[in-house]
Design an enzyme around this catalytic site. Sequence first.
Site, mmCIF file in Angstrom:
data_model
loop_
_atom_site.group_PDB
_atom_site.id
_atom_site.type_symbol
_atom_site.label_atom_id
_atom_site.label_comp_id
_atom_site.label_asym_id
_atom_site.label_seq_id
_atom_site.Cartn_x
_atom_site.Cartn_y
_atom_site.Cartn_z
ATOM 1 N N LYS A 86 0.883 -1.181 0.000
ATOM 2 C CA LYS A 86 0.000 0.000 0.000
ATOM 3 C C LYS A 86 0.915 1.223 0.000
ATOM 4 O O LYS A 86 1.426 1.642 1.044
ATOM 5 C CB LYS A 86 -0.894 -0.014 1.250
ATOM 6 C CG LYS A 86 -2.253 0.623 1.078
ATOM 7 C CD LYS A 86 -2.222 2.091 0.704
ATOM 8 C CE LYS A 86 -1.991 2.991 1.892
ATOM 9 N NZ LYS A 86 -1.757 4.414 1.502
ATOM 10 N N GLU A 112 9.655 2.047 10.792
ATOM 11 C CA GLU A 112 10.659 3.106 10.611
ATOM 12 C C GLU A 112 9.896 4.426 10.630
ATOM 13 O O GLU A 112 9.122 4.710 9.716
ATOM 14 C CB GLU A 112 11.418 2.886 9.301
ATOM 15 C CG GLU A 112 12.192 1.559 9.328
ATOM 16 C CD GLU A 112 12.952 1.237 8.051
ATOM 17 O OE1 GLU A 112 13.647 0.211 8.041
ATOM 18 O OE2 GLU A 112 12.842 1.980 7.068
ATOM 19 N N CYS A 128 13.632 11.492 6.441
ATOM 20 C CA CYS A 128 13.475 11.249 7.877
ATOM 21 C C CYS A 128 14.781 11.439 8.627
ATOM 22 O O CYS A 128 14.784 11.684 9.815
ATOM 23 C CB CYS A 128 12.940 9.848 8.101
ATOM 24 S SG CYS A 128 14.039 8.599 7.434
ATOM 25 N N GLU A 135 8.965 17.277 14.757
ATOM 26 C CA GLU A 135 9.416 17.025 13.382
ATOM 27 C C GLU A 135 8.627 17.913 12.420
ATOM 28 O O GLU A 135 7.396 17.930 12.449
ATOM 29 C CB GLU A 135 9.190 15.552 13.015
ATOM 30 C CG GLU A 135 9.679 15.227 11.610
ATOM 31 C CD GLU A 135 9.333 13.804 11.167
ATOM 32 O OE1 GLU A 135 8.143 13.434 11.216
ATOM 33 O OE2 GLU A 135 10.251 13.073 10.771
HETATM 34 P P1 NAD Z 1 2.175 8.799 7.093
HETATM 35 O O1 NAD Z 1 2.360 8.062 8.374
HETATM 36 O O2 NAD Z 1 1.155 9.858 7.043
HETATM 37 O O3 NAD Z 1 1.783 7.783 5.918
HETATM 38 C C1 NAD Z 1 2.596 6.686 5.582
HETATM 39 C C2 NAD Z 1 1.729 5.586 4.986
HETATM 40 O O4 NAD Z 1 0.840 5.107 5.975
HETATM 41 C C3 NAD Z 1 0.865 6.044 3.814
HETATM 42 O O5 NAD Z 1 0.834 4.999 2.870
HETATM 43 C C4 NAD Z 1 -0.505 6.228 4.460
HETATM 44 O O6 NAD Z 1 -1.572 6.087 3.572
HETATM 45 C C5 NAD Z 1 -0.489 5.100 5.487
HETATM 46 N N1 NAD Z 1 -1.371 5.289 6.638
HETATM 47 C C6 NAD Z 1 -1.706 6.454 7.245
HETATM 48 N N2 NAD Z 1 -2.533 6.208 8.291
HETATM 49 C C7 NAD Z 1 -2.712 4.858 8.341
HETATM 50 C C8 NAD Z 1 -3.450 3.983 9.201
HETATM 51 N N3 NAD Z 1 -4.167 4.449 10.237
HETATM 52 N N4 NAD Z 1 -3.413 2.666 8.949
HETATM 53 C C9 NAD Z 1 -2.671 2.170 7.930
HETATM 54 N N5 NAD Z 1 -1.972 2.944 7.074
HETATM 55 C C10 NAD Z 1 -1.969 4.276 7.293
HETATM 56 O O7 NAD Z 1 3.615 9.333 6.695
HETATM 57 P P2 NAD Z 1 3.994 10.251 5.452
HETATM 58 O O8 NAD Z 1 3.450 11.611 5.710
HETATM 59 O O9 NAD Z 1 3.643 9.531 4.210
HETATM 60 O O10 NAD Z 1 5.596 10.276 5.555
HETATM 61 C C11 NAD Z 1 6.325 11.195 6.311
HETATM 62 C C12 NAD Z 1 6.722 10.589 7.645
HETATM 63 O O11 NAD Z 1 7.444 9.387 7.431
HETATM 64 C C13 NAD Z 1 7.648 11.457 8.458
HETATM 65 O O12 NAD Z 1 7.266 11.417 9.803
HETATM 66 C C14 NAD Z 1 9.008 10.789 8.288
HETATM 67 O O13 NAD Z 1 9.925 11.044 9.313
HETATM 68 C C15 NAD Z 1 8.615 9.367 8.225
HETATM 69 N N6 NAD Z 1 9.649 8.560 7.558
HETATM 70 C C16 NAD Z 1 10.438 7.746 8.309
HETATM 71 C C17 NAD Z 1 11.451 7.009 7.698
HETATM 72 C C18 NAD Z 1 12.387 6.110 8.487
HETATM 73 O O14 NAD Z 1 13.126 5.343 7.866
HETATM 74 N N7 NAD Z 1 12.404 6.171 9.809
HETATM 75 C C19 NAD Z 1 11.626 7.091 6.329
HETATM 76 C C20 NAD Z 1 10.798 7.953 5.598
HETATM 77 C C21 NAD Z 1 9.799 8.673 6.227
HETATM 78 O O1 6OD Z 2 18.336 4.243 2.984
HETATM 79 C C1 6OD Z 2 17.415 3.574 3.465
HETATM 80 O O2 6OD Z 2 17.407 2.328 3.408
HETATM 81 C C2 6OD Z 2 16.300 4.235 4.138
HETATM 82 N N1 6OD Z 2 15.379 3.438 4.691
HETATM 83 C C3 6OD Z 2 16.242 5.602 4.152
HETATM 84 C C4 6OD Z 2 15.229 6.342 4.783
HETATM 85 C C5 6OD Z 2 15.103 7.655 4.529
HETATM 86 C C6 6OD Z 2 14.080 8.433 5.129
HETATM 87 O O3 6OD Z 2 13.517 9.347 4.607
#
Ligand code: NAD
Ligand code: 6OD
Length: 500
Positions: free
Chosen positions: A192, A268, A302, A404
Amino acid sequence: MTVSAVLARDLGGAAAGQTRLRNFVDGAFIDEGKPFDVVNPVDGTVHARAYEADDAIVGRAVAAARQALDHWRAIPLNERRRFLNALASGIEKRFDDFVAAEVADTGKPVSVASHLDIPRGAANFRVFADAIAAASTEFYEMDTHDGGRALNYAVRRPHGVVAVISPWNLPLLLLTWKVAPALASGNTVVIKPSEETPSTATLLAEVAQEVGIPRGVLNLVHGFGPQSAGEILTRHPGVDAITFTGESRTGSAIMRAASDGIKAISFELGGKNPAVVFADAGFTKTVDGIAHAVFSNTGQVCLAPERVYVERPIFERFVEALKAKAEALKPGWPQSADTTLGPLISAEHRTKVLNYYKLAVAEGARVVTGGGVPRFGDARDNGFFVQPTIWTGLDESARCVKEEIFGPVCHIAPFDEEAQVVRAANDSVYGLAASIWTSDLSRAHRVARAIEVGITWVNCWFLRDLRTPFGGLKMSGIGREGGVHSLNFYSEPSNVCIKL
Ligand code: NAD
Ligand code: 6OD
């Protein structure tokens, strides 16, 4: 070729110039689901239409994935590895399509998509095709009470059906980072992708079809999170494990949903990452490195540092140098070679970031540069750009230092002592990534151990060896992925004890 020319295919049922992004279930694209618009963040135009999967479509995808399990688990390992390598080659063969799709969904510069997102999408499959061939398990020999011997060895078992839920910032990279080890380990998947960025996931399903991945092994459902495809998938009793990248708050919601079926989870999540700059660091390289870390992908990474701590003797000079870097960034059309800053992902996200820009001023920040919206005098004014922004002067308790933001922005604070900066770095509910900039190796080791994060870089940032453990402490995640750590999540060891 323009982005829209590459994407202008399969138009039936959508407005001219728009791509249809359909759900992929049991090896076939299906003409079902409620249409929703996919917006190009550069100019706010609708460039594609995706189809939201409801209970019935998600149910069929999960059923197809279950049905495919026995076959996928049983095929010889080398055959499974061949499929993973074929997915990598398939991405490489359609490299330009993937770049165009990623750029259309995110607005990021073509140079970023073609040097980071898409090559990593392919590399993730190759890395885990190799990792699974090298995977070992435990073995223990024991004495038995009757004076004999017994052998114990563990076999890796896939979980079964894995739900892969991914965000919009690095869409293909983050999706394949999870799909590849899940498939390598013998699971089947229901993907998804983010509703903001469904295009490259759809291309991946096309590639899966083209290279003959057995039907049901890779399924794709589009839609939103709460009360939509995301939540339906996480609550589905036919899903055995959930791997998720996204916001920490979403992680909590998914954890609650997963608790019903006691599903395995790997998360993550978000971060508020510190960068610590000591006065002995190579000045120019450090300024370049921090500018890259703060502003790449418009700060929507992130791992990006939003809190920069600089040792007092070089503080003023550093602030001025980073300001010059921020002001030299060129927002613009993704296809222009001189564009170095894309838009934010959506109008909603821009509102959130601009609210933080306002809040920072209310909290007493000095705005060193930025704080607003660039004006172009053309269609880009309908897009979701913001100015790269630097603040100083905020209290460590300010919301802009604690929360954040996920935009091209950082706060820079001076520090005097190592212990003080370590305390400040650790004063966060997050614990994802840190970077330390110094020429003193002993100090680098000491501070790296002291800062509470899952990933620390010294004199670099986002330099990735895909075998290393990747993940966050505290509210930044649960579990580790990368190399054998991914294989350990996507399979479970089962012990076999043989009395000799
Ligand atoms: P988000 O949590 O809003 O959405 C991520 C995914 O989850 C989307 O596909 C969304 O449709 C789905 N989703 C949302 N609510 C849901 C629920 N209740 N049940 C199931 N699925 C659900 O995140 P975003 O805005 O797409 O991405 C940005 C965030 O992601 C930031 O907080 C960023 O730090 C984090 N991020 C973390 C990493 C990491 O590796 N730690 C990497 C990239 C992004
Ligand atoms: O490099 C990766 O494998 C990874 N998961 C990066 C995440 C980036 C976050 O925005």
